[in-house]
Design an enzyme around this catalytic site. Structure first.
Site, PDB file in Angstrom:
ATOM      1  N   ASP A   1      -2.735   2.413  -6.205  1.00 15.83           N
ATOM      2  CA  ASP A   1      -1.733   2.490  -5.148  1.00 15.83           C
ATOM      3  C   ASP A   1      -1.681   1.294  -4.211  1.00 15.83           C
ATOM      4  O   ASP A   1      -0.990   1.347  -3.193  1.00 15.83           O
ATOM      5  CB  ASP A   1      -1.939   3.766  -4.323  1.00 15.83           C
ATOM      6  CG  ASP A   1      -3.332   3.840  -3.692  1.00 15.83           C
ATOM      7  OD1 ASP A   1      -4.198   3.029  -4.056  1.00 15.83           O
ATOM      8  OD2 ASP A   1      -3.540   4.717  -2.834  1.00 15.83           O
ATOM      9  N   GLU A   2      -2.362   0.208  -4.517  1.00 18.94           N
ATOM     10  CA  GLU A   2      -2.243  -0.974  -3.666  1.00 18.94           C
ATOM     11  C   GLU A   2      -2.538  -2.243  -4.452  1.00 18.94           C
ATOM     12  O   GLU A   2      -3.248  -2.231  -5.451  1.00 18.94           O
ATOM     13  CB  GLU A   2      -3.157  -0.885  -2.441  1.00 18.94           C
ATOM     14  CG  GLU A   2      -4.637  -0.839  -2.754  1.00 18.94           C
ATOM     15  CD  GLU A   2      -5.496  -0.892  -1.496  1.00 18.94           C
ATOM     16  OE1 GLU A   2      -5.170  -1.671  -0.564  1.00 18.94           O
ATOM     17  OE2 GLU A   2      -6.498  -0.164  -1.443  1.00 18.94           O
TER      18      GLU A   2
ATOM     19  N   ASP B   1       0.860  -1.182   0.000  1.00 18.24           N
ATOM     20  CA  ASP B   1       0.000   0.000   0.000  1.00 18.24           C
ATOM     21  C   ASP B   1       0.900   1.237   0.000  1.00 18.24           C
ATOM     22  O   ASP B   1       1.690   1.441   0.928  1.00 18.24           O
ATOM     23  CB  ASP B   1      -0.897  -0.010   1.236  1.00 18.24           C
ATOM     24  CG  ASP B   1      -2.010   1.027   1.161  1.00 18.24           C
ATOM     25  OD1 ASP B   1      -2.153   1.669   0.105  1.00 18.24           O
ATOM     26  OD2 ASP B   1      -2.733   1.180   2.166  1.00 18.24           O
TER      27      ASP B   1
END
Length: 382
Positions: A119-120, A25
């Site tokens: 983003d993860e 993350d």
């Protein structure tokens, strides 16, 4: 905005045997990119999003979070909490390029990458394709390469299933690493407040508190019949999560069915102008999620829940993928206008984009300094 546990049938496909799962993350991704690219913003409270009366915070730097600023928060409230807050307009084209850099790093270590957003992502590293020696070491190398190649930091969780890996990645943020080994999951979860569980939103946590459930340990003491009585379709997920159990596999080919969000109001809303004002905020928030996921879809769905708990849904399908936020907003406004005036006040509103198209990635060449002495495939310890 409320969160939901996985309900997609594809998500329920089970794993076989003990897995080694990493959840990566990025730390305050959008805001961190803005601070990286503009040195004047470093060390200052930054929010990515619109600063207008109807604006919504898409991301907040850690300096802003100290003041209580959070994503999905109305911008006017964020400014009240942090008068020195600096707003940056989102640059999704830049975020997507950085996300692709990060994705290539993931694919260097394993083809089993399940992106959740820009983003993860989850990575299954059960097979030691590069002979590195442990899942924890892979997570360390990934974080180091992200820092070296993008100038950004990432947090990682390492465990034996997706639920625990995601919990772990949030444990030592920012720029942290947490490992939950086999046999440690139930005890780790028992100490956590239930609001840390993915799928338990603020309202869900309040309901649990009223039932005397504050921690994972409290939740584990309730049997399945009790949970089904009070939480309906969410009960089975809660029962397993409280015991650190998650049988879902990491799916590199997992098709995303929809992107959306919803908001439960503090007070019921009855008038058209008030509903339209809330809709504008939800449009901004959901479009940010659409941009973050890189999704393209044709069907816009509006969901309302009235004070009688009746759910009303209306959908509009376009000839091609929604081109931009303006087209998404136009469709959403039309759906709401067609329903007004309503028979009862509304307690919840949501928007979803579905009929999505997918995207794929490709692995990158190996780097000699990241392989061990025996880069043959093998089972990977923690």
């Amino acid at each position: 905005m409320s969160a939901q546990p996985p309900t997609d049938p594809d998500e329920e496909e089970t794993t076989s045997g003990l897995r080694k799962v990493i959840h990566i993350d990025m730390d305050a991704f959008f805001a961190s990119v803005e601070q990286r690219d503009n040195p004047e913003l470093r060390g200052k409270p930054v929010a990515v999003g619109g600063s207008s009366a109807r604006g919504v915070v898409a991301a907040a730097s850690y300096e802003a979070r100290v003041f209580g600023v959070r994503s999905a928060m109305p911008s006017v409230r964020a400014v009240r909490l942090c008068p020195e807050l600096i707003f940056c307009r989102p640059r999704f084209d830049v975020y997507k390029v950085v996300s692709q850099q990060i994705r290539r790093i993931f694919l260097h270590f394993t083809p089993h990458v399940e992106p959740l957003s820009l983003d993860e992502a989850y990575l299954d590293v059960t097979d030691d394709l590069r002979g590195i020696g442990s899942a924890t070491r892979i997570a360390e190398l990934i974080r180091a390469r992200i820092k070296a190649e993008t100038g950004l930091t990432a947090s990682a969780g390492v465990s034996y299933n997706k639920f625990l890996a995601k919990i772990a990645s949030d444990q030592n943020k920012p720029d942290g690493l947490c490992v939950i080994r086999p046999g440690e999951g139930a005890a780790f979860v028992a100490k956590l407040p239930v609001k840390r569980f993915h799928g338990v939103g603020p309202r869900g946590a309040e309901k649990m508190t009223a039932l005397g459930i504050e921690t994972g340990g409290d939740l584990a003491q309730r049997d399945l019949a009790f949970l089904r009585q009070h939480f309906g379709s969410q009960a089975d997920y809660l029962y397993r999560a409280a015991r650190g159990i998650d049988l879902r596999r990491v799916r590199a080919d997992r098709p995303r069915k929809s992107v959306g969000g919803e908001r439960t109001f503090e007070r019921d809303i009855a008038t058209g102008p008030a509903l339209r004002e809330v809709l504008e905020r939800i449009i901004s928030l959901v479009w940010e999620r659409i941009e973050r996921s890189g999704a393209r879809g044709r069907t816009v769905t509006l969901k309302l829940k009235d004070t009688g708990f009746r759910t009303i849904t209306r959908a509009k399908s376009l000839p091609g993928p929604v081109a931009d936020e303006a087209q998404f907003a136009e469709a959403a406004r039309g759906l709401l206008d067609a329903l007004l005036p309503l028979e009862q006040p509304v307690r919840l509103m949501g928007l979803t984009l579905s009929a999505l198209e997918g995207e794929a990635g490709a692995p990158v060449p190996a780097r000699a300094d990241e392989t061990g002495p025996n880069p043959a495939q093998g089972s990977l310890p923690f």
